[in-house]
Design a protein around this motif. Structure first.
Motif, PDB file in Angstrom:
ATOM      1  N   PRO A 228      68.534  51.489  44.067  1.00 22.14           N
ATOM      2  CA  PRO A 228      68.447  51.924  45.470  1.00 22.14           C
ATOM      3  C   PRO A 228      68.051  53.398  45.564  1.00 22.14           C
ATOM      4  O   PRO A 228      68.500  54.210  44.752  1.00 22.14           O
ATOM      5  CB  PRO A 228      69.870  51.730  46.005  1.00 22.14           C
ATOM      6  CG  PRO A 228      70.640  51.027  44.942  1.00 22.14           C
ATOM      7  CD  PRO A 228      69.900  51.151  43.663  1.00 22.14           C
TER       8      PRO A 228
ATOM      9  N   GLU B 274      61.111  47.663  50.575  1.00 22.51           N
ATOM     10  CA  GLU B 274      62.392  47.357  51.210  1.00 22.51           C
ATOM     11  C   GLU B 274      62.480  48.063  52.566  1.00 22.51           C
ATOM     12  O   GLU B 274      62.522  49.291  52.629  1.00 22.51           O
ATOM     13  CB  GLU B 274      63.510  47.847  50.281  1.00 22.51           C
ATOM     14  CG  GLU B 274      64.895  47.455  50.673  1.00 22.51           C
ATOM     15  CD  GLU B 274      65.068  45.957  50.735  1.00 22.51           C
ATOM     16  OE1 GLU B 274      65.451  45.478  51.818  1.00 22.51           O
ATOM     17  OE2 GLU B 274      64.798  45.271  49.721  1.00 22.51           O
TER      18      GLU B 274
ATOM     19  N   SER C 169      64.806  48.537  54.541  1.00 19.36           N
ATOM     20  CA  SER C 169      66.029  49.315  54.805  1.00 19.36           C
ATOM     21  C   SER C 169      66.057  50.651  54.060  1.00 19.36           C
ATOM     22  O   SER C 169      66.975  51.446  54.246  1.00 19.36           O
ATOM     23  CB  SER C 169      67.257  48.489  54.427  1.00 19.36           C
ATOM     24  OG  SER C 169      67.262  48.241  53.041  1.00 19.36           O
TER      25      SER C 169
ATOM     26  N   HIS D  68      73.278  54.644  52.404  1.00 13.96           N
ATOM     27  CA  HIS D  68      72.432  53.517  52.011  1.00 13.96           C
ATOM     28  C   HIS D  68      73.156  52.647  50.980  1.00 13.96           C
ATOM     29  O   HIS D  68      73.153  51.410  51.085  1.00 13.96           O
ATOM     30  CB  HIS D  68      71.117  54.069  51.444  1.00 13.96           C
ATOM     31  CG  HIS D  68      70.125  53.023  51.053  1.00 13.96           C
ATOM     32  ND1 HIS D  68      69.804  51.959  51.860  1.00 13.96           N
ATOM     33  CD2 HIS D  68      69.372  52.869  49.933  1.00 13.96           C
ATOM     34  CE1 HIS D  68      68.899  51.199  51.250  1.00 13.96           C
ATOM     35  NE2 HIS D  68      68.630  51.727  50.074  1.00 13.96           N
TER      36      HIS D  68
ATOM     37  N   SER E 216      74.501  48.842  51.521  1.00  9.35           N
ATOM     38  CA  SER E 216      74.079  47.763  50.617  1.00  9.35           C
ATOM     39  C   SER E 216      75.280  47.026  50.045  1.00  9.35           C
ATOM     40  O   SER E 216      75.207  45.832  49.760  1.00  9.35           O
ATOM     41  CB  SER E 216      73.255  48.328  49.455  1.00  9.35           C
ATOM     42  OG  SER E 216      72.207  49.124  49.928  1.00  9.35           O
TER      43      SER E 216
END
Lengths: 202, 89
Positions: free
Chosen positions: A136, A163, A165, A189, A193
């Motif tokens: 991420p 992604e 997001s 973030h 997740s």
């Protein structure tokens, strides 16, 4: 839970804080060194590693490995929190060598990809690398001279992020609050997740 | 590079060990230091520094803390604690 002063020189056993690794990536000249230095509690250090591509797609001829070895340098900074030590690694720009560097991603919680909107192409390799390895990350666009001609959605389109997001934040690598804000965006973030498993909403 | 180490014995109690090792013990006294930071302070590359540290570890002179495993790192409470710590930092 008692929280002893972790910076005390005679720290006791239970202050051996877990290390948390965060990568700060992006192409040459986008402000990685500045960003790590701005937010670190220590004067940033340079750590070097020698990577060798011996045996990677080449015949094992003596001498070849010498030619395909390279030295990469990372900026290292840290932030000591009460629950962990954040270790910030400013990754070297030679992304083509990252694939043979197992240690780079190991134990990394997440990453920040810095971009300069005037030279977005310099950060493509870092975006691809983290996307392909499912680490991420947040994208942070450095506002040089306090200005930014593009809004986050334009940057998202230009980077063709896989992604939706993935957060995109604007920041100033020279301002501590601003760099910390980028790290907070990364934490948000990561928390978001992790949240579905906990069925919680913020 | 991201593991941390810390001295298991004070440098002053280990006078018979090589000077380079004593330097390391002094550097990693306290709450622990990342191997990457230690290497930089010793002006060594990561791999040679790690080899040196492995020798100290074998002698029981230092302790080693590996990076967190994924389940720990993804623990939402831990992530929240990091976030709130960072907010106050």
């Amino acid at each position: 839970m008692n929280e002893p002063d972790t910076r005390a020189p005679d720290a006791v056993r239970d202050t051996y804080l877990p290390p948390v690794k965060i990568l700060v990536a992006g192409g040459f000249g986008v402000g990685k060194t500045t960003a790590v230095g701005t937010v670190s509690e220590i004067t940033p250090l340079r750590t070097e590693e020698r990577l060798s591509a011996a045996g990677v797609g080449v015949d094992d001829l003596s001498g070849i490995e010498q030619k395909s070895a390279t030295t990469v340098a990372m900026d290292f900074g840290r932030i000591t929190l009460d629950v962990a030590v954040l270790m910030l690694f400013g990754t070297p720009g030679q992304e083509r060598f990252w694939f043979m560097w197992d240690d780079l991603l190991r134990g990394a919680l997440g990453a920040v990809v810095l971009v300069d909107t005037r030279r977005l192409d310099r950060s493509f390799a870092a975006v691809d690398f983290f996307e392909s390895r499912d680490l991420p990350f947040v994208v942070a666009a450095n506002c040089f001279h306090g200005e930014q001609d593009y809004d986050p959605e334009e940057i998202r389109d230009a980077l063709t992020l896989r992604e939706p997001s993935t957060p995109i934040v604007l920041f100033d690598a020279r301002r501590r609050d601003s760099v910390r804000g980028v790290l907070l965006a990364l934490m948000d973030h990561l928390i978001a997740s992790a949240e579905p498993a906990h069925a919680q909403r913020t | 590079m991201h593991s941390t180490v810390r001295a298991a014995v004070p440098a002053d109690d280990a006078r018979s060990i090589p000077e380079e090792w004593q330097t390391i013990l002094r550097l990693c006294a306290g709450p622990g230091i990342a191997v990457a930071e230690l290497a930089a302070r010793l002006e060594m590359r990561l791999t040679p520094a790690a080899v040196l540290l492995a020798q100290l570890l074998e002698q029981g002179l230092i302790e080693h803390r590996p990076p967190m495993s994924d389940p720990d790192a993804m623990n939402i409470d831990f992530l929240r604690r990091i976030r709130s710590g960072l907010e106050r930092a």
